[in-house]
Design a protein around this motif. Structure first.
Motif, PDB file in Angstrom:
ATOM      1  N   PRO A 287       0.701  -1.250  -0.014  1.00 57.83           N
ATOM      2  CA  PRO A 287      -0.261  -0.056  -0.188  1.00 57.83           C
ATOM      3  C   PRO A 287       0.966   1.130  -0.019  1.00 57.83           C
ATOM      4  N   GLN A 288       0.333   2.316  -0.451  1.00 57.42           N
ATOM      5  CA  GLN A 288       0.922   3.568  -0.273  1.00 57.42           C
ATOM      6  C   GLN A 288       0.923   4.389   1.243  1.00 57.42           C
ATOM      7  N   SER A 289       1.678   5.009   1.482  1.00 56.74           N
ATOM      8  CA  SER A 289       1.684   5.728   2.603  1.00 56.74           C
ATOM      9  C   SER A 289       0.521   6.759   2.550  1.00 56.74           C
ATOM     10  N   VAL A 324      -2.139   3.965   6.454  1.00 57.22           N
ATOM     11  CA  VAL A 324      -0.889   3.429   6.599  1.00 57.22           C
ATOM     12  C   VAL A 324       0.144   4.444   7.012  1.00 57.22           C
ATOM     13  N   SER A 325       0.547   4.493   8.068  1.00 59.45           N
ATOM     14  CA  SER A 325       1.486   5.398   8.588  1.00 59.45           C
ATOM     15  C   SER A 325       3.034   5.223   7.631  1.00 59.45           C
ATOM     16  N   ARG A 326       3.481   4.275   7.502  1.00 59.34           N
ATOM     17  CA  ARG A 326       4.899   4.228   6.615  1.00 59.34           C
ATOM     18  C   ARG A 326       4.831   2.763   5.991  1.00 59.34           C
ATOM     19  N   VAL A 327       5.731   2.732   5.035  1.00 55.07           N
ATOM     20  CA  VAL A 327       6.314   1.548   4.571  1.00 55.07           C
ATOM     21  C   VAL A 327       7.713   1.511   4.519  1.00 55.07           C
ATOM     22  N   GLN A 334      13.850  -9.357   2.620  1.00 53.65           N
ATOM     23  CA  GLN A 334      12.756  -9.455   1.234  1.00 53.65           C
ATOM     24  C   GLN A 334      11.831  -8.519   1.376  1.00 53.65           C
ATOM     25  N   TYR A 335      10.994  -8.517   2.551  1.00 55.93           N
ATOM     26  CA  TYR A 335       9.906  -8.153   2.779  1.00 55.93           C
ATOM     27  C   TYR A 335      10.069  -6.576   3.619  1.00 55.93           C
ATOM     28  N   LYS A 336       8.835  -5.911   3.302  1.00 49.51           N
ATOM     29  CA  LYS A 336       9.043  -4.500   4.027  1.00 49.51           C
ATOM     30  C   LYS A 336       7.900  -4.555   5.436  1.00 49.51           C
TER      31      LYS A 336
END
Length: 678
Positions: A287-289, A324-327, A334-336
């Motif tokens: 998702p986007q922040s 979404v606060s942050r990614v 490998q993953y965020k």
């Protein structure tokens, strides 16, 4: 037999053809989500996101059944008087015993009591607890029952339960020992009059509890997925309860394996005996922040605190809006990590967080705050990691007609098309009547005034207009007299029309049922035909075996009744004459064929005084009986009777040959015998 098998084969072929036709007809029927234009990228409002989440979020609950076993204490009489004898000698009274016991109690010397207090061997079994132990949330991702959740929600063991409940176990054990001490103190008081104070009882209880008491436990664990009821009732008794199998468990501890907000705290389970569930798709990207997310879960039930778990809690998913606060990209990972503003409380773990298109962006995993009342920090497992784990476990996610039709109904509900939405939800209820909240959604759709999207309205059958009867001009008096009769006739006609309509509606209902369930009807009919065919084949096979058995028995009986007939050699024909005398008879010398032989004079055959039957020659291995006459020592006996007897023997030995052959051979031999010179 062949005709019967052909008939059976014909029935099977017809059944298969009917089934194929029904299947094709069912497959070619237009899907509701295609009819009303299901949009995968439809943006839902918060209210309708909540409808979908409540129907796809389930409660994961671990339930335990705990039994405790405790060995009771009592005073051993023999050991007690032995101890008294050793301390007081042989001559003592009850008062002496009371003084001795008081001395030991006042000095806190409880070892003396341990010398005569023993375990009885009687085990006290106590049903300590049977109910929910810990709970969390889960999200349905496949119509055939695959659910995703957190590992710390699903992972549970007997050792963990015993450790978490050890204080409660010890408290129960201490109370049991204290009750035994009270009983023993009462016995001693009745015997010698000594009175135990609370201090004395507590001291003796502590001594036995820490030195001699043992407590055993038996813990059985069961895990269930609770689906809320179709009516929206949040009572646990109305929920659908399904056991499940754990397909994948990362066995990850959140606190230990967390790396800058990312954790592999994932579990995949498969609910048993379910189908056609409403499921949600997993997002294929991060998702986007600052994008909108909605989280669902069951925070009303604690997962970790045993004393907070209660079946009285309402089975209703809580929906919370956030962003979404942050990614965050993590070095070497490998993953965020995805941080959200939604508050993840105890019980929310394992619940889904979805975007505005109802795609699962991640699973709620953990969160914390500093206790100041300010917003805490929450994290979720990204959908990308979940997709990879599903692929590793070869789980084929099924998003089919039920899910698409349900989401189409939610879209139509948001757009205001109540009738079309109700039709979609009715289809879902037929596919899975226990779909959570589906009946509540049907009622909501029924309350809307909107109908169908443009171009999808159902065709209405034109109403038949009643024929207008021409007005008749009559006198006023006649009209007044016939008024009552006309009203009665109209009432009778209306009743008949109502009966006809009810009959027609009944037939129409039956026709609708047949159309709606044509596939089921064909399957049942085909199954009945196949079973019937199988039974017929079995009957034919058994009848054939029985017939064969009867024939074999008849043949065996015939063989047993008849004497054995020696086999004939076509190349050698041996005639055995019955022996009359025990003396051997030498064969007569044949007469030269050139000399004429005079015919024998016939003599009457019924001469009784003949001393002996003429001895016929035995010709071994002679294929043909010679026509030359044989001389005999007894001229008085005629040759005719011998020839007749010989023919009778030959015919008896040739029963197996055709009649024509027997007749020809017998006549030949008869003529040969006539030419014999006796």
């Amino acid at each position: 037999m062949k005709r019967t098998l052909l008939k059976i084969l014909f029935c099977i072929c017809v059944s298969a053809m009917l089934f194929a036709m029904a299947t094709v007809g069912y497959a070619e029927e237009e899907k509701l989500y295609e009819k009303y234009g299901y949009d995968e990228n439809f943006e839902y409002e918060s209210e309708y996101i909540g409808h979908a989440l409540k129907s796809t979020t389930v409660l994961i609950q671990n339930e335990v059944d705990i039994d405790l076993e405790y060995d009771t204490f009592e005073i051993d009489d023999d050991a007690f008087f032995t101890a008294m004898d050793e301390e007081l000698g042989s001559n003592y009274g009850e008062s002496d015993v009371a003084l001795l016991l008081r001395d030991y109690l006042d000095s806190d010397n409880y070892d003396f009591f341990g010398s005569f207090i023993i375990k009885t061997g009687e085990t006290l079994v106590y049903d300590f607890y049977d109910g929910p132990y810990s709970s969390g949330s889960g999200a349905v991702v496949s119509e055939d029952g695959y659910i995703i959740s957190n590992s710390h929600v699903v992972s549970i063991s007997e050792e963990e339960v015993a450790e978490n409940l050890s204080d409660l176990f010890l408290n129960y054990e201490y109370n049991c020992v204290y009750e035994d001490c009270q009983s023993m103190a009462q016995i001693l008081e009745n015997y010698c009059g000594i009175v135990f104070s609370d201090y004395d009882l507590e001291g003796l209880t502590n001594y036995l509890y820490y030195n001699h008491s043992t407590l055993r436990y038996d813990i059985a664990i069961e895990q269930y997925a609770y689906f809320p009821s179709s009516t929206g009732d949040t009572d646990f008794n109305e929920a659908v309860k399904r056991s499940f199998d754990v397909v994948y468990d990362s066995e990850m501890n959140v606190d230990v394996n967390m790396v800058e907000g990312f954790t592999k705290d994932l579990a995949i389970v498969k609910a048993r005996n379910v189908k056609n569930l409403v499921a949600l798709e997993l997002s294929e990207s991060y998702p986007q922040s600052n994008s909108k997310v909605n989280s669902a879960g069951f925070p009303g039930i604690s997962e970790l605190n045993f004393d907070q778990v209660s079946t009285a809690s309402s089975l209703s998913a809580t929906i919370e809006e956030g962003t979404v606060s942050r990614v965050v990209a993590i070095s070497g990972q490998q993953y965020k990590a995805i941080q959200i503003s939604n508050n993840i409380a105890s019980g929310n773990s394992g619940g889904p967080s979805v975007d505005k298109t109802l795609k699962i962006e991640g699973l709620n995993t953990y969160g914390w705050n500093d206790g100041s009342g300010a917003a805490g920090v929450s994290y979720m497992i990204p959908a990308e990691y979940i997709v990879d784990m599903l692929d590793d476990e070869d789980v084929e996610v099924q998003i089919g007609d039920t899910t698409k039709t349900f989401l189409t109904g939610v879209q139509l509900l948001q757009l205001g098309y109540g009738d079309a939405a109700e039709e979609c939800f009715e289809f879902v209820r037929k596919s899975q009547k226990q779909t959570p909240f589906v009946e509540e959604l049907i009622e909501t759709a029924d309350e809307l005034e909107g109908g169908y999207p443009e171009g999808t309205e159902p065709e209405e059958e034109p109403e038949e207009k009643p024929e207008e009867e021409p007005e008749k001009v009559t006198d006023d008096k006649e009209n007044e007299e016939d008024t009552d009769d006309d009203e009665e006739k109209d009432d009778d006609e209306e009743e008949k029309d109502d009966e006809k309509k009810s009959d027609v509606s009944g037939f129409a209902a039956i026709g609708d049922f047949i159309v709606d369930n044509i596939l089921l009807i064909c399957c049942i009919g085909g199954g009945i035909l196949l079973v019937t065919a199988g039974l017929v084949v079995l009957f034919v096979i058994l009848a054939k075996k029985k017939k064969k058995k009867v024939l074999e028995d008849k043949i065996a009986a015939i063989k047993h009744a008849q004497p054995a007939v020696p086999a004939e050699d076509d190349n050698a024909k041996t005639i055995v004459m019955p022996a009359v005398s025990a003396e051997p008879v030498a064969p007569a010398e044949p007469v030269a064929p050139a000399e004429p032989v005079a015919p024998a004079v016939p003599v009457a055959p019924a001469v009784p005084e003949a001393p002996a039957v003429p001895e016929a020659p035995v010709v071994p291995e002679a294929p043909v009986v010679p026509e030359a006459p044989v001389a005999s020592a007894t001229p008085e006996v005629p040759a005719a009777p011998v020839a007749a007897e010989t023919v009778e023997i030959v015919s008896t030995m040739r029963k197996s040959k055709p009649e024509e052959q027997e007749e020809s051979e017998g006549s030949e031999f008869f003529h040969s015998a006539d030419n014999m010179d006796l």
